[in-house]
Design a protein around this motif. Structure first.
Motif, short mmCIF file in Angstrom:
data_model
loop_
_atom_site.label_atom_id
_atom_site.label_comp_id
_atom_site.label_asym_id
_atom_site.label_seq_id
_atom_site.Cartn_x
_atom_site.Cartn_y
_atom_site.Cartn_z
N ASN A 86 54.34 73.29 60.05
CA ASN A 86 52.88 73.23 59.99
C ASN A 86 52.43 73.45 58.55
O ASN A 86 52.39 74.58 58.08
N ARG A 107 51.71 68.69 69.56
CA ARG A 107 51.45 67.45 70.29
C ARG A 107 52.53 66.41 70.00
O ARG A 107 52.97 65.68 70.90
N HIS A 108 52.96 66.30 68.72
CA HIS A 108 54.01 65.35 68.38
C HIS A 108 55.27 65.64 69.19
O HIS A 108 55.93 64.72 69.70
N GLN A 116 45.99 67.09 72.11
CA GLN A 116 45.97 68.34 71.37
C GLN A 116 45.25 69.40 72.20
O GLN A 116 44.20 69.14 72.76
N LEU A 154 59.06 72.97 64.88
CA LEU A 154 57.77 72.59 64.30
C LEU A 154 57.71 72.94 62.82
O LEU A 154 58.36 73.89 62.37
N ARG A 158 55.55 67.71 63.01
CA ARG A 158 54.39 68.32 62.36
C ARG A 158 53.49 69.11 63.31
O ARG A 158 52.92 70.14 62.91
N THR A 159 53.34 68.69 64.56
CA THR A 159 52.42 69.38 65.46
C THR A 159 53.05 69.56 66.84
O THR A 159 53.96 68.81 67.23
N THR A 164 45.64 70.33 63.30
CA THR A 164 46.89 70.53 64.03
C THR A 164 46.62 70.74 65.51
O THR A 164 47.40 70.30 66.37
N TYR A 165 45.51 71.40 65.83
CA TYR A 165 45.15 71.68 67.22
C TYR A 165 43.87 70.93 67.56
O TYR A 165 43.20 70.36 66.70
N ARG A 175 43.35 76.01 70.06
CA ARG A 175 44.18 76.91 69.26
C ARG A 175 44.86 77.96 70.14
O ARG A 175 46.06 78.22 70.01
N GLU A 231 47.64 76.33 72.11
CA GLU A 231 48.76 75.90 71.25
C GLU A 231 49.55 77.09 70.72
O GLU A 231 50.77 77.03 70.58
N ASP A 240 43.69 74.65 62.35
CA ASP A 240 44.77 74.42 61.38
C ASP A 240 44.70 73.00 60.81
O ASP A 240 45.69 72.26 60.77
#
Length: 486
Positions: free
Chosen positions: A246, A216-217, A272, A244, A213-214, A258-259, A275, A278, A255
């Motif tokens: 999103n 970071r994941h 994270q 990814l 999903r992100t 997300t960030y 933006r 990322e 997002d």
């Protein structure tokens, strides 16, 4: 007294001998040249990039559908999706495993899943598959009580998915979270996510992409911020196939979570990032792995020009065609005003639809020989990827030489990896054409790009003539030496 030839006389005889040798060589050379092609003329086809909406696989706006796996028969796929169309090549299929929350999936259910996927294979679509236990926001009470049960489910469905690896393009998520989106789950710590993803990756065929999903994941699972390089991309490792998705895309400055807020530095890869950081990470990563999702919430971050910039930077190749309608309608109501004048007065939505993923345009061709006696000619041509992203499955590229009667004389595979035809760049390619094998006459050169997995041609954004051999690149005229006048 014995007489000897004069020196001048010896020279004269030597000159006559040399002249005779040269005459013989000229006769032999002329005879040889009469059988060889000496003159080559090439006329490139006048080619322009078209604004046609192309029906190519693995990219574009996708539609969604879902099933709940059970011991009873599954429904037929929706009538509207019985065959793939220009606008709907991709389908996102959600598969709910709630019926088997704390037990193994039955053999009957796995057989039904196999039958269901066979329908999708026959339809000609490509599938984005997401397994989940909840699509009502109640994941904490819907997911299995143990991580081992989730892993067992992964191992059970893997053989079925692998049988349809030509149809299943990628898997989203690790089975947990509300709607399978990796949120609101007790299995989202680094160790649990890593264990789940490693189980999935080791059981799912390496040709199928995985996604989280992100950003970071991804960094947490790999315990690294490293991304694939040209040399390591597509090597089958988890890093080379982990992309990814999103589902909060362009929904806010971060997002929708997300960030981060920008307080963390990029060397803190478990956090994270801002933006800006990322997006820079995705710009590098998503040249090699897919990125897509859905846009949400009408706000300045998804105004057309800003959206175009970010979609291109993130190399987005697929988006939900039904959500969020507030954002999609905004794109439909605003005309494209960018540098590509071919799209003047066309809606932003249409421009985005045409550029999600890869989009190939022919930009030039030519031919050369180092000498008239070369048996082969070097044929070069250029292809520009004007889409937002690369292709992530490799395509075959072939040049065909066709005579005046439309007969195929030579089919030449082009050595290239289309996955490395970078978005926004032009690729120069050269092949050797055996012109000495052809009799004098006129010939046509065609290019065809095809997907060996789906056994279908990849459409090119070109106004060039198109036929069974692909797209016309140019015309060759071959001739012998002109005869001497008597």
């Amino acid at each position: 007294m014995k007489k000897y030839p004069s020196r001048n006389h010896t020279y004269t005889r030597l000159i006559h001998l040399l002249q005779l040798v040269l005459l013989i060589l000229c006769v032999i050379l002329t005879a040889l040249c009469a059988k060889q092609i000496r003159f080559l003329d090439y006329t490139p086809e006048s080619i322009h990039e078209s604004t046609e909406t192309l029906a190519n696989p693995y990219i574009g706006f996708y539609t969604m559908t879902g099933i709940t796996l059970s011991d009873t028969d599954l429904p037929f796929i929706p009538d509207t999706l019985q065959s793939s169309t220009t606008s709907t090549q991709l389908v996102m299929l959600g598969i709910n495993l709630l019926s088997y929350r704390n037990c193994d999936i039955s053999d009957a259910a796995l057989s039904h899943l196999d039958d269901y996927l066979s329908q999708w294979k026959a339809s000609g679509h490509q599938l984005i598959v997401r397994f989940l236990y909840d699509w009502n926001g109640n994941n904490l009470t819907s997911e299995p009580d143990s991580i081992e049960q989730v892993m067992t489910h992964m191992k059970q469905v893997a053989p079925v998915i692998n049988r349809y690896k030509d149809t299943v393009y990628l898997l989203q998520g690790i089975f947990v979270g509300n709607c399978g989106e990796m949120n609101q789950s007790k299995y989202l710590d680094q160790d649990s996510m890593t264990a789940l993803m490693n189980t999935l990756a080791s059981n799912i065929d390496p040709s199928i992409y995985l996604s989280v999903r992100t950003p970071r994941h991804r960094r947490m699972i790999l315990n690294s911020a490293q991304i694939p390089t040209r040399s390591s991309a597509f090597d089958g490792s988890l890093s080379s196939r982990l992309g990814l998705f999103n589902d909060g895309m362009l929904g806010s400055a971060n997002d929708i979570g997300t960030y981060g807020d920008g307080s963390h530095k990029t060397d803190e890869f478990l956090e994270q990032w801002s933006r800006k950081d990322e997006l820079n990470y995705q710009n590098k990563l998503c040249r090699y792995v897919p990125n897509g999702g859905e846009v949400i919430i009408n706000n300045p971050c998804n105004d057309l020009n800003q959206a175009l910039s970010d979609l291109r930077t993130m190399h987005v190749s697929y988006l939900n065609k039904d959500y969020d309608t507030a954002v999609l309608d905004k794109w439909k109501e605003n005309a494209y005003t960018g540098k590509d004048t071919r799209y003047s007065n066309i809606s932003g939505y249409e421009y985005i639809a045409d550029h999600l993923g890869y989009r190939y345009a022919l930009t030039g061709s030519g031919i050369s020989r180092s000498s008239l006696f070369d048996r082969n000619a070097d044929y070069s041509f250029k292809v520009k990827n004007t889409g937002f992203s690369n292709a992530y499955r490799s395509f075959d590229v072939n040049l065909s030489v066709v005579n005046e009667n439309g007969k195929l004389l030579t089919s030449i595979p082009v050595t290239t990896d289309t996955r490395l035809w970078n978005a926004g760049t032009e690729t120069n390619l050269t092949v050797s054409i055996p012109v000495s094998n052809y009799t004098p006459g006129k010939y046509q050169i065609y290019i065809k790009i095809s997907d060996p997995v789906l056994n279908r041609e990849i459409q090119i954004a070109s106004d060039s003539s198109h036929g069974q051999y692909g797209y016309l690149l140019g015309h060759i005229s071959l001739s012998h030496l002109p005869e001497r006048s008597k």
